[in-house]
Design a protein around this motif. Sequence first.
Motif, PDB file in Angstrom:
ATOM      1  N   MET A   1     -24.022 -11.225 -26.721  1.00  0.00           N
ATOM      2  CA  MET A   1     -23.913 -10.557 -25.429  1.00  0.00           C
ATOM      3  C   MET A   1     -24.671 -11.184 -24.517  1.00  0.00           C
ATOM      4  O   MET A   1     -25.866 -11.375 -24.607  1.00  0.00           O
ATOM      5  N   SER A   2     -24.332 -11.427 -23.107  1.00  0.00           N
ATOM      6  CA  SER A   2     -25.098 -12.210 -22.170  1.00  0.00           C
ATOM      7  C   SER A   2     -26.066 -11.187 -21.448  1.00  0.00           C
ATOM      8  O   SER A   2     -26.022  -9.952 -21.622  1.00  0.00           O
ATOM      9  N   GLN A   3     -27.060 -11.780 -20.967  1.00  0.00           N
ATOM     10  CA  GLN A   3     -28.180 -11.172 -20.236  1.00  0.00           C
ATOM     11  C   GLN A   3     -27.540 -10.169 -19.301  1.00  0.00           C
ATOM     12  O   GLN A   3     -28.185  -9.144 -19.056  1.00  0.00           O
ATOM     13  N   LYS A   4     -26.575 -10.733 -18.606  1.00  0.00           N
ATOM     14  CA  LYS A   4     -25.891  -9.686 -17.452  1.00  0.00           C
ATOM     15  C   LYS A   4     -25.172  -8.473 -18.115  1.00  0.00           C
ATOM     16  O   LYS A   4     -25.505  -7.432 -17.412  1.00  0.00           O
ATOM     17  N   GLU A   5     -24.440  -8.793 -19.017  1.00  0.00           N
ATOM     18  CA  GLU A   5     -23.875  -7.734 -19.701  1.00  0.00           C
ATOM     19  C   GLU A   5     -24.860  -6.717 -20.282  1.00  0.00           C
ATOM     20  O   GLU A   5     -24.442  -5.587 -20.231  1.00  0.00           O
ATOM     21  N   GLN A   6     -26.133  -7.196 -20.862  1.00  0.00           N
ATOM     22  CA  GLN A   6     -26.990  -6.395 -21.409  1.00  0.00           C
ATOM     23  C   GLN A   6     -27.682  -5.419 -20.280  1.00  0.00           C
ATOM     24  O   GLN A   6     -27.825  -4.313 -20.721  1.00  0.00           O
ATOM     25  N   LEU A   7     -27.992  -6.001 -19.146  1.00  0.00           N
ATOM     26  CA  LEU A   7     -28.409  -5.357 -18.023  1.00  0.00           C
ATOM     27  C   LEU A   7     -27.396  -4.136 -17.623  1.00  0.00           C
ATOM     28  O   LEU A   7     -27.856  -3.298 -17.075  1.00  0.00           O
ATOM     29  N   CYS A   8     -26.099  -4.687 -17.550  1.00  0.00           N
ATOM     30  CA  CYS A   8     -25.023  -3.660 -17.048  1.00  0.00           C
ATOM     31  C   CYS A   8     -25.452  -2.402 -18.011  1.00  0.00           C
ATOM     32  O   CYS A   8     -25.210  -1.205 -17.760  1.00  0.00           O
ATOM     33  N   LYS A   9     -25.161  -2.787 -19.390  1.00  0.00           N
ATOM     34  CA  LYS A   9     -24.988  -1.589 -20.253  1.00  0.00           C
ATOM     35  C   LYS A   9     -26.118  -0.762 -20.366  1.00  0.00           C
ATOM     36  O   LYS A   9     -26.168   0.418 -20.355  1.00  0.00           O
ATOM     37  N   THR A  10     -27.556  -1.266 -20.065  1.00  0.00           N
ATOM     38  CA  THR A  10     -28.648  -0.559 -19.838  1.00  0.00           C
ATOM     39  C   THR A  10     -28.749   0.182 -18.767  1.00  0.00           C
ATOM     40  O   THR A  10     -29.101   1.438 -18.887  1.00  0.00           O
ATOM     41  N   LYS A  11     -28.226  -0.374 -17.469  1.00  0.00           N
ATOM     42  CA  LYS A  11     -28.129   0.555 -16.455  1.00  0.00           C
ATOM     43  C   LYS A  11     -27.125   1.649 -16.484  1.00  0.00           C
ATOM     44  O   LYS A  11     -27.407   2.675 -16.209  1.00  0.00           O
ATOM     45  N   LEU A  12     -26.085   1.506 -17.179  1.00  0.00           N
ATOM     46  CA  LEU A  12     -25.092   2.506 -17.468  1.00  0.00           C
ATOM     47  C   LEU A  12     -25.683   3.455 -18.042  1.00  0.00           C
ATOM     48  O   LEU A  12     -25.327   4.753 -18.137  1.00  0.00           O
ATOM     49  N   LEU A  13     -26.434   3.070 -19.277  1.00  0.00           N
ATOM     50  CA  LEU A  13     -26.949   4.282 -20.121  1.00  0.00           C
ATOM     51  C   LEU A  13     -28.107   5.095 -19.438  1.00  0.00           C
ATOM     52  O   LEU A  13     -27.997   6.224 -19.596  1.00  0.00           O
ATOM     53  N   ILE A  14     -28.985   4.409 -18.775  1.00  0.00           N
ATOM     54  CA  ILE A  14     -29.982   5.060 -17.890  1.00  0.00           C
ATOM     55  C   ILE A  14     -29.093   6.323 -16.850  1.00  0.00           C
ATOM     56  O   ILE A  14     -29.537   7.191 -16.550  1.00  0.00           O
ATOM     57  N   LEU A  15     -28.093   5.596 -16.121  1.00  0.00           N
ATOM     58  CA  LEU A  15     -27.315   6.445 -15.430  1.00  0.00           C
ATOM     59  C   LEU A  15     -26.697   7.627 -15.742  1.00  0.00           C
ATOM     60  O   LEU A  15     -26.665   8.838 -15.415  1.00  0.00           O
ATOM     61  N   ARG A  16     -26.095   7.611 -17.094  1.00  0.00           N
ATOM     62  CA  ARG A  16     -25.776   8.555 -17.962  1.00  0.00           C
ATOM     63  C   ARG A  16     -26.776   9.664 -18.249  1.00  0.00           C
ATOM     64  O   ARG A  16     -26.630  10.756 -18.045  1.00  0.00           O
TER      65      ARG A  16
END
Length: 118
Positions: free
Chosen positions: A1-16
């Motif tokens: 998983m790329s760094q951008k994808e990981q950042l996106c997943k982290t942001k989505l988790l925090i948002l949830r």
Amino acid sequence: MSQKEQLCKTKLLILRDALEVIQGKWRLPIVISLTHGNKRFGEIQRDIEDISPKMLSQELKALEANKIITRTLYDSMPVTVEYSLTELGKTMDKMLDEILNWGAHFRTEILSNRNQKV
């Protein structure tokens, strides 16, 4: 998983996680009511005119469980209960200001568009 994808997943988790605390029609209005000072149940209900007592009670319990508000019982006759924002709840100020600013802008845009179509 790329760094951008990981950042996106982290942001989505925090948002949830954040949305879990503030979701719904009533929680943010309750928080906004309490930004104007500690209040009793009836005072909050007067601020938020169309909330039922049952719904207000449920939402206050949820906000308390999430450490956004605190419930204080005063030993008086009759017993007085007061709600206030916790330190964590007070950290929502900037977010609420941004939502309110966006809401005012959105409202102006919508009303402007409606008036142009009439």
